[in-house]
Structure formats: C-alpha cells, structure tokens
Design a protein around this motif. Structure first.
Motif, PDB file in Angstrom:
ATOM      1  N   VAL A 175      52.303  -6.680 -99.165  1.00  0.00           N
ATOM      2  CA  VAL A 175      53.547  -6.200 -99.774  1.00  0.00           C
ATOM      3  C   VAL A 175      54.620  -7.290 -99.705  1.00  0.00           C
ATOM      4  CG1 VAL A 175      55.464  -4.562 -99.515  1.00  0.00           C
ATOM      5  CG2 VAL A 175      53.107  -3.755 -99.325  1.00  0.00           C
ATOM      6  N   ILE A 176      54.758  -7.908 -98.539  1.00  0.00           N
ATOM      7  CA  ILE A 176      55.774  -8.948 -98.361  1.00  0.00           C
ATOM      8  C   ILE A 176      55.461 -10.156 -99.232  1.00  0.00           C
ATOM      9  CG2 ILE A 176      56.747 -10.583 -96.689  1.00  0.00           C
ATOM     10  CD1 ILE A 176      56.366  -8.377 -94.554  1.00  0.00           C
TER      11      ILE A 176
ATOM     12  N   THR B  27      56.608 -13.392-104.092  1.00  0.00           N
ATOM     13  CA  THR B  27      56.120 -13.979-105.342  1.00  0.00           C
ATOM     14  C   THR B  27      56.910 -13.457-106.533  1.00  0.00           C
ATOM     15  OG1 THR B  27      53.884 -14.276-104.469  1.00  0.00           O
ATOM     16  CG2 THR B  27      54.121 -14.210-106.863  1.00  0.00           C
ATOM     17  N   ALA B  28      57.111 -12.129-106.569  1.00  0.00           N
ATOM     18  CA  ALA B  28      57.825 -11.519-107.693  1.00  0.00           C
ATOM     19  C   ALA B  28      59.273 -11.991-107.741  1.00  0.00           C
ATOM     20  CB  ALA B  28      57.765 -10.000-107.585  1.00  0.00           C
TER      21      ALA B  28
ATOM     22  N   VAL C 140      55.392  -8.756-112.419  1.00  0.00           N
ATOM     23  CA  VAL C 140      54.943  -7.365-112.533  1.00  0.00           C
ATOM     24  C   VAL C 140      53.829  -7.009-111.556  1.00  0.00           C
ATOM     25  CG1 VAL C 140      55.588  -7.286-114.968  1.00  0.00           C
ATOM     26  CG2 VAL C 140      53.248  -7.910-114.336  1.00  0.00           C
ATOM     27  N   ALA C 141      53.369  -7.974-110.755  1.00  0.00           N
ATOM     28  CA  ALA C 141      52.255  -7.708-109.834  1.00  0.00           C
ATOM     29  C   ALA C 141      52.789  -7.177-108.509  1.00  0.00           C
ATOM     30  CB  ALA C 141      51.436  -8.983-109.611  1.00  0.00           C
ATOM     31  N   GLY C 142      52.953  -5.861-108.421  1.00  0.00           N
ATOM     32  CA  GLY C 142      53.443  -5.238-107.191  1.00  0.00           C
ATOM     33  C   GLY C 142      52.306  -4.704-106.335  1.00  0.00           C
TER      34      GLY C 142
ATOM     35  N   THR D 262      65.911  -4.114-105.757  1.00  0.00           N
ATOM     36  CA  THR D 262      64.869  -3.211-105.261  1.00  0.00           C
ATOM     37  C   THR D 262      63.730  -3.994-104.598  1.00  0.00           C
ATOM     38  OG1 THR D 262      63.848  -3.159-107.470  1.00  0.00           O
ATOM     39  CG2 THR D 262      65.376  -1.383-106.915  1.00  0.00           C
ATOM     40  N   ILE D 263      63.459  -5.204-105.079  1.00  0.00           N
ATOM     41  CA  ILE D 263      62.443  -6.042-104.436  1.00  0.00           C
ATOM     42  C   ILE D 263      62.879  -6.390-103.016  1.00  0.00           C
ATOM     43  CG2 ILE D 263      61.387  -8.341-104.417  1.00  0.00           C
ATOM     44  CD1 ILE D 263      61.256  -8.204-107.462  1.00  0.00           C
TER      45      ILE D 263
END
Length: 247
Positions: free
Chosen positions: A69-70, A75-76, A110-112, A219-220
């Motif tokens: 997740v981190i 990356t995002a 977009v890769a969450g 939000t990220i």
C-alpha cells in the motif's frame, strides 16, 4: 470403599479413624479439584498459543500488504506530481525527466492497492467472544486499536476511489482507443493504457485536471499515513506476540 470404612469406624466409635478417613476424603476432593483446574489451565494455555501463532502468521501477511500500500501510494503520488509538471510546462514536454510519457505516468497513477484489514482470526475471536483467551491486556488493546484504524483506512480508501474515479475519467479522456472496445461508461477498455494513443490537446487544455489531481494527492497522502500508522501498530503487536510465544 471409603464410605464403608467410615461406617465401620462409626459403628465401633473409633473417632480417630473416622477423622483420618474424613481428612482423606477432603484431601482427595481438593487434589481432584486442583488437577481439574490444572488441566483446564493447560488447555487454556494451548488455546491461547494456537491463537497467538495464527495471529503471528496473519499479521505477517498484513505487514506485507501494508508495504505494498505504501509503495503504491508513493508511486502514484510521484507519477501524479510529474504529470502535473508536464501539464504545467505545456505540449512541448511529452515525457518527464526519466523519459516516461504521460500515458506511462497515468498507468502508475491508477494502480492502487486495497488497504490491509484486521486478520480473520481477530474477527473470529471477537465474534465468538473468545478474545479474553488472550491473556496480555496490552496485546488485546493493540488488536482493538488496529481494527479501529483499519476501519478508518477502509473509509479513506473509498474516498480515494471516488476521487480517483473522477481523475481517471479525465486521464482516459486524453487516450484514444478503438470505439468498438470501449466500455459501457465510455472509458477505454484497457489492459496496459500505455498502448493507447495519447492526444496532447485534450490533456493540456483540460483545466479540471489540476484541481482533481490536487484532491487525489490529498487522499493518497491520507491513505499512506493510515498505512504507516497500521505498520507501527503491527510492529508493536508482533513484538508482544513474540514475547508471549517465547514464554
């Protein structure tokens, strides 16, 4: 057998023998209770250890998911910041300093990764009313706290998905795909969006991109902070579990 002996001693009025027999009976009952309590305690200890071992294994998986997740958040965020930089510099810049195209950066944005939740064994302990089998009160408290933070993380992830959905529409509007392969919602049907044709004019002339990107960046950051808080709790929980298992 002992009752017949007591009866015989009473009939003979041998009160000393009666007293001895009575002591034997009392001691037998006492020892029996102690043995039963010991066996019950041992069984409880075995149950606790089994749960601790399951918690230890599942939190190892949770810790790995939090790392993902981190990493995905980092990356995002970096990709989105580079997209904003490209957007600010205008059509003359069609790649960032590392040579990544807008489409490649969009792919990273977009890769969450779905957030980590409480281990199933914790849910099992709570639903069955068995959490008291965990003797360590600090561990029980940290398990409850991790569960509470996980619930917040799920809510924060939903906000992220909502903001990302709107940003994804903006990003995908800059990509040209075969209309025959478009989805019902009008977005391109994609595997790797880097293969779709990028239309610079649509990207650089869209004023909503910057505003929506700033919302997504917020939000990220929130998702990452919650994941880092979960990581700290996992570290404490795993330390407590290791201490209990080593006893």
């Amino acid at each position: 057998m002992i009752l017949r002996r007591i009866k015989a001693h009473v009939e003979k009025e041998n009160w000393f023998a009666v007293g001895i027999d009575f002591v034997i009976v009392v001691m037998g009952v006492f020892v029996g209770i102690q043995v039963a309590n010991y066996n019950e305690s041992r069984a409880e200890d075995r149950r606790e250890r089994a749960y601790l071992e399951r918690l230890d294994a599942e939190f190892g998986y949770v810790d790995g998911r939090l790392d993902r997740v981190i990493a995905a958040s980092d990356t995002a965020e970096l990709a989105l910041l580079r997209l904003l930089q490209l957007h600010d510099e205008g059509p003359d810049r069609l790649s960032d300093d590392e040579g990544k195209t807008p489409a490649a950066l969009m792919n990273e944005v977009v890769a969450g990764v779905f957030p980590a939740t409480s281990p199933s064994v914790f849910e099992e302990l709570v639903s069955d009313g068995e959490l008291s089998v965990i003797d360590n009160s600090d561990l029980r408290s940290d398990l409850y706290e991790f569960d509470a933070v996980s619930e917040v993380a799920l809510q924060a992830f939903q906000l992220y998905l909502n903001d990302m959905r709107d940003l994804r529409r903006i990003l995908y509007s800059t990509l040209r795909a075969d209309p025959a392969n478009a989805r019902a919602d009008g977005l391109p049907s994609y595997g790797d969006i880097e293969t779709l044709a990028f239309t610079p004019d649509t990207f650089f002339e869209n004023p909503a991109f910057v505003q929506q990107s700033m919302m997504v960046l917020g939000t990220i950051d929130n998702n990452r902070e919650l994941a880092e808080q979960q990581k700290r709790l996992v570290s404490r929980i795993e330390t407590l579990i290791a201490e209990d298992l080593s006893r």
